[in-house]
Write a protein that holds these residues in place. Sequence first.
Motif, mmCIF file in Angstrom:
data_model
loop_
_atom_site.group_PDB
_atom_site.id
_atom_site.type_symbol
_atom_site.label_atom_id
_atom_site.label_comp_id
_atom_site.label_asym_id
_atom_site.label_seq_id
_atom_site.Cartn_x
_atom_site.Cartn_y
_atom_site.Cartn_z
ATOM 1 N N SER A 113 2.562 -4.405 -8.011
ATOM 2 C CA SER A 113 2.497 -5.848 -7.833
ATOM 3 C C SER A 113 2.315 -6.144 -6.356
ATOM 4 C CB SER A 113 3.785 -6.518 -8.315
ATOM 5 O OG SER A 113 3.815 -7.868 -7.904
ATOM 6 N N GLU A 114 1.482 -7.107 -6.070
ATOM 7 C CA GLU A 114 1.321 -7.551 -4.692
ATOM 8 C C GLU A 114 2.257 -8.721 -4.399
ATOM 9 O OE1 GLU A 114 -2.744 -8.233 -3.671
ATOM 10 O OE2 GLU A 114 -3.380 -6.271 -4.398
ATOM 11 N N MET A 115 2.950 -9.216 -5.410
ATOM 12 C CA MET A 115 3.810 -10.383 -5.251
ATOM 13 C C MET A 115 5.285 -10.016 -5.066
ATOM 14 S SD MET A 115 1.581 -12.712 -5.273
ATOM 15 C CE MET A 115 2.622 -14.138 -5.253
ATOM 16 N N ALA A 116 5.699 -8.826 -5.470
ATOM 17 C CA ALA A 116 7.112 -8.446 -5.376
ATOM 18 C C ALA A 116 7.525 -8.287 -3.919
ATOM 19 C CB ALA A 116 7.360 -7.151 -6.138
ATOM 20 N N GLU A 117 8.650 -8.914 -3.575
ATOM 21 C CA GLU A 117 9.191 -8.805 -2.224
ATOM 22 C C GLU A 117 10.653 -8.387 -2.234
ATOM 23 O OE1 GLU A 117 8.606 -12.499 -0.194
ATOM 24 O OE2 GLU A 117 6.429 -12.403 -0.368
ATOM 25 N N LYS A 118 11.389 -8.804 -3.272
ATOM 26 C CA LYS A 118 12.815 -8.514 -3.346
ATOM 27 C C LYS A 118 13.095 -7.536 -4.473
ATOM 28 C CE LYS A 118 14.082 -13.032 -1.572
ATOM 29 N NZ LYS A 118 14.825 -14.256 -1.818
ATOM 30 N N GLU A 119 14.309 -6.963 -4.429
ATOM 31 C CA GLU A 119 14.706 -5.970 -5.418
ATOM 32 C C GLU A 119 15.756 -6.551 -6.355
ATOM 33 O OE1 GLU A 119 15.138 -1.471 -4.658
ATOM 34 O OE2 GLU A 119 17.140 -2.280 -4.353
ATOM 35 N N ILE A 120 15.707 -6.141 -7.605
ATOM 36 C CA ILE A 120 16.725 -6.516 -8.585
ATOM 37 C C ILE A 120 18.068 -5.994 -8.082
ATOM 38 C CG2 ILE A 120 17.562 -6.030 -10.924
ATOM 39 C CD1 ILE A 120 14.589 -5.963 -11.779
ATOM 40 N N LEU A 121 19.113 -6.791 -8.229
ATOM 41 C CA LEU A 121 20.434 -6.401 -7.743
ATOM 42 C C LEU A 121 21.146 -5.436 -8.685
ATOM 43 C CD1 LEU A 121 21.626 -9.912 -6.550
ATOM 44 C CD2 LEU A 121 20.767 -8.028 -5.138
ATOM 45 N N ARG A 122 21.169 -5.790 -9.965
ATOM 46 C CA ARG A 122 21.879 -4.964 -10.950
ATOM 47 C C ARG A 122 21.571 -5.477 -12.348
ATOM 48 N NH1 ARG A 122 26.052 -8.142 -12.713
ATOM 49 N NH2 ARG A 122 26.719 -9.750 -11.277
ATOM 50 N N ARG A 123 22.007 -4.722 -13.316
ATOM 51 C CA ARG A 123 21.893 -5.121 -14.720
ATOM 52 C C ARG A 123 22.952 -6.192 -14.993
ATOM 53 N NH1 ARG A 123 19.767 -2.928 -19.171
ATOM 54 N NH2 ARG A 123 19.120 -1.022 -18.168
ATOM 55 N N ALA A 124 22.600 -7.235 -15.704
ATOM 56 C CA ALA A 124 23.549 -8.299 -16.036
ATOM 57 C C ALA A 124 24.211 -8.054 -17.378
ATOM 58 C CB ALA A 124 22.849 -9.655 -16.058
ATOM 59 N N MET B 86 0.839 -1.170 0.000
ATOM 60 C CA MET B 86 0.000 0.000 0.000
ATOM 61 C C MET B 86 0.883 1.231 0.000
ATOM 62 S SD MET B 86 -2.867 0.838 2.800
ATOM 63 C CE MET B 86 -3.733 2.322 2.808
ATOM 64 N N SER B 87 0.560 2.216 -0.808
ATOM 65 C CA SER B 87 1.353 3.434 -0.842
ATOM 66 C C SER B 87 0.463 4.616 -0.495
ATOM 67 C CB SER B 87 1.993 3.625 -2.219
ATOM 68 O OG SER B 87 0.995 3.810 -3.173
ATOM 69 N N ASP B 88 1.096 5.667 -0.030
ATOM 70 C CA ASP B 88 0.343 6.868 0.274
ATOM 71 C C ASP B 88 0.696 7.940 -0.749
ATOM 72 O OD1 ASP B 88 2.752 8.104 1.074
ATOM 73 O OD2 ASP B 88 2.532 7.305 3.100
ATOM 74 N N LEU B 89 0.159 9.142 -0.578
ATOM 75 C CA LEU B 89 0.390 10.210 -1.542
ATOM 76 C C LEU B 89 1.832 10.702 -1.550
ATOM 77 C CD1 LEU B 89 -2.876 12.250 -0.975
ATOM 78 C CD2 LEU B 89 -2.340 10.733 -2.869
ATOM 79 N N PHE B 90 2.560 10.484 -0.461
ATOM 80 C CA PHE B 90 3.917 11.002 -0.358
ATOM 81 C C PHE B 90 4.978 9.995 -0.786
ATOM 82 C CE2 PHE B 90 1.341 13.177 2.865
ATOM 83 C CZ PHE B 90 1.413 14.454 2.343
ATOM 84 N N THR B 91 4.603 8.757 -0.980
ATOM 85 C CA THR B 91 5.538 7.719 -1.384
ATOM 86 C C THR B 91 5.362 7.426 -2.867
ATOM 87 O OG1 THR B 91 5.311 6.709 0.801
ATOM 88 C CG2 THR B 91 6.333 5.377 -0.917
ATOM 89 N N PRO B 92 6.422 7.684 -3.669
ATOM 90 C CA PRO B 92 6.285 7.399 -5.100
ATOM 91 C C PRO B 92 6.151 5.901 -5.342
ATOM 92 C CG PRO B 92 8.542 8.044 -4.573
ATOM 93 C CD PRO B 92 7.735 8.184 -3.316
ATOM 94 N N ALA B 93 5.362 5.540 -6.340
ATOM 95 C CA ALA B 93 5.174 4.123 -6.685
ATOM 96 C C ALA B 93 6.474 3.572 -7.246
ATOM 97 C CB ALA B 93 4.059 3.988 -7.704
ATOM 98 N N ARG B 94 6.788 2.337 -6.896
ATOM 99 C CA ARG B 94 7.991 1.678 -7.402
ATOM 100 C C ARG B 94 7.632 0.836 -8.612
ATOM 101 N NH1 ARG B 94 11.265 -1.243 -2.802
ATOM 102 N NH2 ARG B 94 12.837 -1.149 -4.405
ATOM 103 N N GLN B 95 8.490 0.867 -9.606
ATOM 104 C CA GLN B 95 8.280 -0.001 -10.753
ATOM 105 C C GLN B 95 8.602 -1.432 -10.363
ATOM 106 O OE1 GLN B 95 10.697 1.433 -14.033
ATOM 107 N NE2 GLN B 95 8.831 2.028 -15.074
ATOM 108 N N VAL B 96 7.960 -2.344 -11.047
ATOM 109 C CA VAL B 96 8.165 -3.770 -10.806
ATOM 110 C C VAL B 96 8.498 -4.417 -12.146
ATOM 111 C CG1 VAL B 96 7.044 -5.906 -10.075
ATOM 112 C CG2 VAL B 96 6.572 -3.770 -8.861
ATOM 113 N N ALA B 97 9.471 -5.321 -12.130
ATOM 114 C CA ALA B 97 9.818 -6.067 -13.336
ATOM 115 C C ALA B 97 9.359 -7.503 -13.169
ATOM 116 C CB ALA B 97 11.327 -6.021 -13.573
#
Length: 96
Positions: free
Chosen positions: A63-74, A1-12
Motif C-alpha cells: 500500500s502506498e497509503m499506509a503510514e501507521k501500524e496497528i497497535l494490537r488485536r482488540a 519502496m522496498s529492496d531485496l533485503f527488506t521483507p514486504a510488510r502486510q497491510v490491513a
Amino acid sequence: MSDLFTPARQVAAIKFKWQKAEDAKSYDYFVPAGLELQPGDKVMVPTKHGDKEVEVVEIKTESEMAEKEILRRADPKPEVVPEAAAEVSTEKRWDF
C-alpha cells in the motif's frame, strides 16, 4: 519502496464503525510482525482522536497509503487448553 533485503510488510485495510456501507472507505495500516489477521478481525489503531477499535476488511501485500501500524488485536482469541493437558495435571497428583 522496498529492496531485496527488506521483507514486504502486510497491510490491513480497515473500516471504522461509524462508516455506512454505501460510503465506506477503507484506511490502510501496517500489520505488526507476528500478528496474524483475517478479514473480520477487530484491532486497535491510533487516530488523531485516540486509539479506536476497527474491523479488518482486507489484507494486502502493499500500500502506498499506509503510514501507521496497528497497535494490537482488540478481540483476543481465547486461549484453548488442550483436554489432554488438563487431564494430565489432575492425574499427576501425589497419593501419600
